[in-house]
Scaffold this active site. Structure first.
Site, PDB file in Angstrom:
ATOM      1  N   TRP A 159       0.885  -1.064   0.013  1.00  0.00           N
ATOM      2  CA  TRP A 159       0.011  -0.029   0.009  1.00  0.00           C
ATOM      3  C   TRP A 159       0.931   1.312  -0.186  1.00  0.00           C
ATOM      4  O   TRP A 159       0.751   2.263  -0.763  1.00  0.00           O
ATOM      5  CB  TRP A 159      -1.015   0.010   1.192  1.00  0.00           C
ATOM      6  CG  TRP A 159      -2.120  -1.378   1.064  1.00  0.00           C
ATOM      7  CD1 TRP A 159      -2.168  -2.212   1.757  1.00  0.00           C
ATOM      8  CD2 TRP A 159      -3.118  -1.180  -0.049  1.00  0.00           C
ATOM      9  NE1 TRP A 159      -3.102  -2.963   1.129  1.00  0.00           N
ATOM     10  CE2 TRP A 159      -3.604  -2.358   0.099  1.00  0.00           C
ATOM     11  CE3 TRP A 159      -3.307  -0.294  -1.248  1.00  0.00           C
ATOM     12  CZ2 TRP A 159      -4.609  -2.843  -0.809  1.00  0.00           C
ATOM     13  CZ3 TRP A 159      -4.353  -0.649  -1.919  1.00  0.00           C
ATOM     14  CH2 TRP A 159      -5.118  -1.824  -1.873  1.00  0.00           C
ATOM     15  N   ASP A 231      -1.364   6.452   6.413  1.00  0.00           N
ATOM     16  CA  ASP A 231      -2.448   5.730   5.995  1.00  0.00           C
ATOM     17  C   ASP A 231      -2.674   4.686   6.881  1.00  0.00           C
ATOM     18  O   ASP A 231      -2.065   4.013   7.427  1.00  0.00           O
ATOM     19  CB  ASP A 231      -1.801   4.936   4.596  1.00  0.00           C
ATOM     20  CG  ASP A 231      -2.896   3.908   4.179  1.00  0.00           C
ATOM     21  OD1 ASP A 231      -4.189   3.940   4.908  1.00  0.00           O
ATOM     22  OD2 ASP A 231      -2.860   3.365   3.154  1.00  0.00           O
ATOM     23  N   LYS A 255     -12.482  -1.396   7.163  1.00  0.00           N
ATOM     24  CA  LYS A 255     -11.900  -2.574   7.938  1.00  0.00           C
ATOM     25  C   LYS A 255     -12.205  -2.425   9.493  1.00  0.00           C
ATOM     26  O   LYS A 255     -12.686  -3.283   9.905  1.00  0.00           O
ATOM     27  CB  LYS A 255     -10.455  -2.221   7.803  1.00  0.00           C
ATOM     28  CG  LYS A 255     -10.004  -2.589   6.493  1.00  0.00           C
ATOM     29  CD  LYS A 255      -8.667  -1.874   6.169  1.00  0.00           C
ATOM     30  CE  LYS A 255      -8.753  -1.826   4.366  1.00  0.00           C
ATOM     31  NZ  LYS A 255      -8.505  -3.038   3.892  1.00  0.00           N
TER      32      LYS A 255
HETATM   33  N1  PMP Z   1      -4.448   1.399   2.462  1.00  0.00           N
HETATM   34  C1  PMP Z   1      -4.363   0.361   3.059  1.00  0.00           C
HETATM   35  C2  PMP Z   1      -3.512   0.056   4.127  1.00  0.00           C
HETATM   36  C3  PMP Z   1      -5.417  -0.672   2.708  1.00  0.00           C
HETATM   37  O1  PMP Z   1      -5.635  -1.659   3.221  1.00  0.00           O
HETATM   38  C4  PMP Z   1      -6.170  -0.478   1.574  1.00  0.00           C
HETATM   39  C5  PMP Z   1      -7.137  -1.342   0.907  1.00  0.00           C
HETATM   40  N2  PMP Z   1      -7.231  -2.672   1.638  1.00  0.00           N
HETATM   41  C6  PMP Z   1      -5.892   0.596   0.649  1.00  0.00           C
HETATM   42  C7  PMP Z   1      -4.932   1.534   1.296  1.00  0.00           C
HETATM   43  C8  PMP Z   1      -6.780   0.979  -0.216  1.00  0.00           C
HETATM   44  O2  PMP Z   1      -8.152   1.345   0.320  1.00  0.00           O
HETATM   45  P1  PMP Z   1      -9.480   1.572  -0.746  1.00  0.00           P
HETATM   46  O3  PMP Z   1      -9.871   0.130  -1.414  1.00  0.00           O
HETATM   47  O4  PMP Z   1     -10.377   2.055   0.167  1.00  0.00           O
HETATM   48  O5  PMP Z   1      -9.023   2.407  -1.740  1.00  0.00           O
END
Ligand code: PMP
Length: 420
Positions: A159, A231, A255
């Site tokens: 991520w 994040d 989450k």
């Molecule tokens: N950052 C992290 C740490 C994630 O776990 C996720 C999704 N699993 C995201 C960003 C992306 O999130 P979204 O699907 O809401 O765009």
């Protein structure tokens, strides 16, 4: 709903309590001793609560998904009870104007609860946005720096890597450390980091959902005017966090705190108002802050659900208590892995193992499909690891009950005994 449909064999019971209609389980599934007639059953509130819990544990699975993920049962039941007619308004939250006083009270309450949970100071704005955390990968550089500005990314998983790649379009980011070559199993020591003295911000992913690597402490940007950006999508509200260490925190809700469709941004107010010229209006934090997240139609129902979750977390005693529960759950799962004599293995360095996402592999990888199949038979689902790493992953967010983790651990021991 037409009365005739309620008379169908499996029609839901409709109970009128105060001004709220509560939909209960279909009559055939309710183990109620009363001579239940449709439209009027005489179970007391306590009996009714018990019934709800019973039907929950019978009907629901333990959902170890990484997100969208399991939500607290009592929150779901509360939302269910308010779904049809919110607080006597004669409509559901989904049908309300986002500019009306009812919805405004909902969003304000959600913000107030979040502020008390995380102890968010007044000089930080709380925004309820859309587009997921992925949109923030672009919004962060678009709002916090000019096109040529240098910024630092500390990459402890995919991520963080995605956030870095997106930032390349809008500024001059540098990866100051990446765990990629080691397959993301650790967080580096902060002492040796080559931080940019002019970096406008330093970006981290506080919990890498796929690899299960979680920061337990936070680095400080070298530039005294730079800020730390995190994040926190997958560990948001899982433990107390000192917000003042950060210039900006963002988190997709799906989450730990609600359904997908809401992304929460907590941003220091003095950072607002410097968006790059090309910034789309929907990505400009100042516009959302000036309009209390109501510049356009927000994800109303999702915000309402987040509010219910925040309220529930406060009732549990706040994030100190929530963290204790999370430590206990993660502790028994990691112990089971470490004590399995290599049958199960978690590759992440012990000091930074995530309390939320527990990845593990089986020594005999040919057994993985059977593990998943057998677990599913026992009503434990979504244990398959992310497609990019394989193996297993148990996501044990706030709403995963201890009983779910205990059941998984018992299952793992049993599976090992059968296959060792
Ligand atoms: N950052 C992290 C740490 C994630 O776990 C996720 C999704 N699993 C995201 C960003 C992306 O999130 P979204 O699907 O809401 O765009």
């Amino acid at each position: 709903m037409a009365a005739t449909s309620l008379n169908a064999p499996n029609a839901p019971l409709l109970q009128k309590t105060h001004q709220t209609h509560v939909f209960l389980k279909p009559i055939s599934t309710i183990p109620c001793q009363t001579s239940a007639k449709r439209f009027s059953i005489s179970c007391s509130a306590t009996t009714q609560d018990r019934l709800s819990v019973q039907s929950q544990s019978q009907d629901r699975v333990f959902n170890f998904a990484a997100g969208p993920a399991t939500l607290p049962e009592n929150v779901l039941l509360k939302a269910q009870s308010e779904l049809y007619n919110w607080h006597g308004s004669g409509m559901s939250v989904m049908e309300m104007s986002h500019r009306g006083k009812d919805f405004r009270s909902i969003i304000e309450k959600a913000e107030t609860h979040l502020r008390s949970l995380l102890n968010i100071p007044e000089n930080y704005a709380v925004l309820f946005l859309q587009g997921g955390a992925t949109t923030q990968f672009a919004a962060v550089p678009l709002n916090l720096c000019a096109p040529g500005d240098s910024v630092d990314y500390l990459v402890t998983g995919s991520w963080g890597d995605k956030a870095f790649k997106e930032a390349k379009k809008y500024c001059n980011p540098k990866v100051i450390w990446s765990g990629k070559s080691e397959n993301y199993v650790r967080v580096p020591s902060f002492d040796g980091l080559e931080l940019n003295p002019n970096g406008k911000y330093l970006h981290i992913c506080a919990n890498e959902t796929i690899y299960g690597v979680e920061f337990k402490d936070y680095p400080v940007p070298r530039n005294p005017n730079g800020v730390l950006v995190a994040d926190m999508s997958s560990n948001f509200c899982s433990k107390p966090v000192d917000v003042t260490k950060f210039g900006l925190i963002y988190a997709g809700a799906q989450k730990n705190v609600g359904p997908s469709g809401v992304c929460i941004v907590i941003v220091r107010k003095d950072l607002l108002g410097n968006a790059q010229e090309i910034t789309p209006v929907m990505l400009d934090y100042k516009i959302h802050a000036d309009n209390n997240s109501l510049y356009n139609t927000p994800p109303c129902y999702g915000i309402y659900m987040c509010g219910l979750v925040f309220e529930d977390l406060l009732k549990q005693g706040g994030l100190e208590e929530v963290e204790k529960k999370n430590q206990k759950k993660a502790g028994i799962l990691y112990n089971a892995i470490d004590e399995s004599k290599g049958f199960y293995r978690c590759p992440v360095e012990k000091s930074v193992r995530s309390l939320m996402n527990v990845p593990f592999t089986l020594e005999k990888s040919e057994l993985e499909a059977e593990f998943l199949k057998e677990a599913e038979k026992e009503k434990m689902v979504q244990l398959k690891g992310h497609r990019s790493v394989g193996g297993m992953r148990a996501s044990i967010y706030n709403a995963m009950p201890l009983a779910g983790v205990e059941k998984l651990v018992a299952f793992m021991k049993d599976f090992q005994a059968k296959h060792a």
